[in-house]
Design a protein around this motif. Structure first.
Motif, PDB file in Angstrom:
ATOM      1  N   ALA A 199       0.835  -1.198   0.000  1.00 20.48           N
ATOM      2  CA  ALA A 199       0.000   0.000   0.000  1.00 20.48           C
ATOM      3  C   ALA A 199       0.874   1.254   0.000  1.00 20.48           C
ATOM      4  O   ALA A 199       0.627   2.205  -0.761  1.00 20.48           O
ATOM      5  N   THR A 200       1.915   1.259   0.824  1.00 19.43           N
ATOM      6  CA  THR A 200       2.823   2.412   0.882  1.00 19.43           C
ATOM      7  C   THR A 200       3.587   2.577  -0.414  1.00 19.43           C
ATOM      8  O   THR A 200       3.771   3.699  -0.909  1.00 19.43           O
ATOM      9  N   MET A 201       4.044   1.464  -0.996  1.00 18.54           N
ATOM     10  CA  MET A 201       4.784   1.523  -2.250  1.00 18.54           C
ATOM     11  C   MET A 201       3.919   2.115  -3.369  1.00 18.54           C
ATOM     12  O   MET A 201       4.371   2.960  -4.141  1.00 18.54           O
ATOM     13  N   GLY A 202       2.670   1.680  -3.439  1.00 21.19           N
ATOM     14  CA  GLY A 202       1.776   2.232  -4.447  1.00 21.19           C
ATOM     15  C   GLY A 202       1.538   3.714  -4.256  1.00 21.19           C
ATOM     16  O   GLY A 202       1.487   4.486  -5.227  1.00 21.19           O
ATOM     17  N   GLU A 203       1.398   4.144  -3.015  1.00 21.17           N
ATOM     18  CA  GLU A 203       1.198   5.571  -2.732  1.00 21.17           C
ATOM     19  C   GLU A 203       2.440   6.389  -3.074  1.00 21.17           C
ATOM     20  O   GLU A 203       2.328   7.547  -3.490  1.00 21.17           O
ATOM     21  N   MET A 204       3.610   5.813  -2.898  1.00 25.95           N
ATOM     22  CA  MET A 204       4.839   6.535  -3.209  1.00 25.95           C
ATOM     23  C   MET A 204       4.998   6.744  -4.705  1.00 25.95           C
ATOM     24  O   MET A 204       5.595   7.733  -5.143  1.00 25.95           O
ATOM     25  N   LEU A 205       4.457   5.832  -5.511  1.00 25.54           N
ATOM     26  CA  LEU A 205       4.570   5.985  -6.959  1.00 25.54           C
ATOM     27  C   LEU A 205       3.626   7.056  -7.482  1.00 25.54           C
ATOM     28  O   LEU A 205       4.018   7.890  -8.303  1.00 25.54           O
ATOM     29  N   ALA A 206       2.395   7.037  -7.012  1.00 26.54           N
ATOM     30  CA  ALA A 206       1.428   8.042  -7.469  1.00 26.54           C
ATOM     31  C   ALA A 206       0.198   7.992  -6.571  1.00 26.54           C
ATOM     32  O   ALA A 206      -0.455   6.950  -6.471  1.00 26.54           O
ATOM     33  N   ALA A 207      -0.079   9.084  -5.903  1.00 24.37           N
ATOM     34  CA  ALA A 207      -1.252   9.148  -5.018  1.00 24.37           C
ATOM     35  C   ALA A 207      -1.522  10.597  -4.656  1.00 24.37           C
ATOM     36  O   ALA A 207      -0.662  11.473  -4.811  1.00 24.37           O
ATOM     37  N   ARG A 208      -2.722  10.833  -4.162  1.00 22.80           N
ATOM     38  CA  ARG A 208      -3.090  12.158  -3.677  1.00 22.80           C
ATOM     39  C   ARG A 208      -3.092  12.226  -2.159  1.00 22.80           C
ATOM     40  O   ARG A 208      -3.108  13.303  -1.581  1.00 22.80           O
ATOM     41  N   GLN A 209      -3.081  11.070  -1.503  1.00 25.45           N
ATOM     42  CA  GLN A 209      -3.048  11.026  -0.049  1.00 25.45           C
ATOM     43  C   GLN A 209      -2.579   9.649   0.404  1.00 25.45           C
ATOM     44  O   GLN A 209      -2.457   8.727  -0.399  1.00 25.45           O
ATOM     45  N   GLY A 210      -2.282   9.534   1.691  1.00 27.16           N
ATOM     46  CA  GLY A 210      -1.744   8.292   2.222  1.00 27.16           C
ATOM     47  C   GLY A 210      -0.357   8.520   2.816  1.00 27.16           C
ATOM     48  O   GLY A 210       0.288   9.549   2.561  1.00 27.16           O
ATOM     49  N   LEU A 211       0.108   7.569   3.608  1.00 27.64           N
ATOM     50  CA  LEU A 211       1.409   7.705   4.248  1.00 27.64           C
ATOM     51  C   LEU A 211       2.541   7.684   3.227  1.00 27.64           C
ATOM     52  O   LEU A 211       3.556   8.364   3.397  1.00 27.64           O
ATOM     53  N   GLY A 212       2.392   6.892   2.169  1.00 22.90           N
ATOM     54  CA  GLY A 212       3.392   6.898   1.107  1.00 22.90           C
ATOM     55  C   GLY A 212       3.470   8.246   0.419  1.00 22.90           C
ATOM     56  O   GLY A 212       4.561   8.707   0.044  1.00 22.90           O
ATOM     57  N   PHE A 213       2.325   8.886   0.255  1.00 23.35           N
ATOM     58  CA  PHE A 213       2.281  10.241  -0.314  1.00 23.35           C
ATOM     59  C   PHE A 213       3.004  11.226   0.595  1.00 23.35           C
ATOM     60  O   PHE A 213       3.792  12.071   0.134  1.00 23.35           O
ATOM     61  N   LEU A 214       2.775  11.132   1.909  1.00 22.01           N
ATOM     62  CA  LEU A 214       3.487  11.983   2.867  1.00 22.01           C
ATOM     63  C   LEU A 214       4.990  11.782   2.774  1.00 22.01           C
ATOM     64  O   LEU A 214       5.765  12.747   2.788  1.00 22.01           O
TER      65      LEU A 214
END
Length: 260
Positions: A199-214
């Motif tokens: 979940a974090t890896m996906g958010e780090m690649l492209a997201a508008r929110q989430g811990l990976g986005f932070l």
């Protein structure tokens, strides 16, 4: 166990906990001192990290945290039962196993990091690509564990129940389910941490929110305080996942004993 032995065990536990606390305090104090003497640009310092966490807690931290946890939860709710059911089916159905297992193994060998951009292109930047990524990972973990469990059951157990006139439903309830539940519980110990990772890896690649986005935002701004604050949150969630997985495993210990 005697009273003296019990007291000795309690004293050892307290000594261990106290030693761990002392080590943790020393690490934090050393980290703070190092940051105070000019290294905070690269490693920040605990005081600044605590202040950042407090500031985030009064703004949008809960939105980012809730997003990541929701992605994990939905992915687990879909991936765990699908993986377990597929593993049971292929483990107890040799013909279907020979037909489908090579395909499943081939897909499993695709690195998940390579699938993430494709999922983002298909599903956009919101929850869906991260949910699908978590679902895929947990599906494979549960599938292979359940498959191994159901396939490794001693055939003599089925022969014995057949002689006793047991139906297929009774065989499933008395043999297959206990053995598979034990393997599923063990697989959950892997699935929970991997759900957080993906979940974090996906958010780090492209997201508008989430811990990976932070985390990605903090890295792009060379904000080491933000980076370490996010890492501490992820570490806390990871520890909670391990504790939860261990409790699930212990709760299923009765099934494991029944399967032996």
């Amino acid at each position: 166990m005697s009273t003296r032995a019990l007291q000795t065990g309690i004293n050892k536990d307290w000594s261990l906990h106290l030693s761990r606390l002392v080590v943790a305090v020393c690490i934090v104090a050393g980290w703070e001192a190092l940051g105070q003497h000019g290294a905070d640009a690269w490693i920040s310092r605990p005081g600044a990290i605590a202040a950042r966490l407090w500031m985030w807690s009064t703004t949008d931290l809960w939105m980012h945290l809730g997003t990541t946890l929701l992605e994990m939860l939905i992915g687990l709710v879909i991936g765990v039962p699908l993986g377990a059911l597929s593993g049971l089916l292929l483990g107890r159905a040799p013909v279907i196993n020979r037909l489908l297992r090579p395909i499943i193994v081939s897909v499993y060998n695709i690195p998940m990091i390579a699938l993430a951009p494709l999922l983002i292109l298909w599903f956009g930047l919101d929850l869906m690509p991260k949910v699908v990524l978590v679902t895929i990972v947990t599906y494979f973990i549960l599938f292979f564990a359940t498959f191994s469990g159901s396939e490794s059951i001693d055939p003599d157990l089925f022969a014995t129940l057949n002689l006793m006139g047991a139906s297929r439903t009774e065989q499933f309830r008395k043999i297959v389910l206990p053995a598979s539940t034990a393997w599923i519980a063990s697989a959950m110990r892997l699935a929970l941490p991997y759900a957080l990772i993906d979940a974090t890896m996906g958010e780090m690649l492209a997201a508008r929110q989430g811990l990976g986005f932070l985390l990605t935002n903090a890295i792009s701004e060379v904000d080491m305080t933000g980076v370490f604050a996010t890492l501490i949150i992820l570490m806390a969630i990871g520890v909670a996942m391990v504790v939860l997985a261990n409790r699930i495993d212990r709760a299923c210990s009765g099934w494991r004993a029944a399967a032996k």
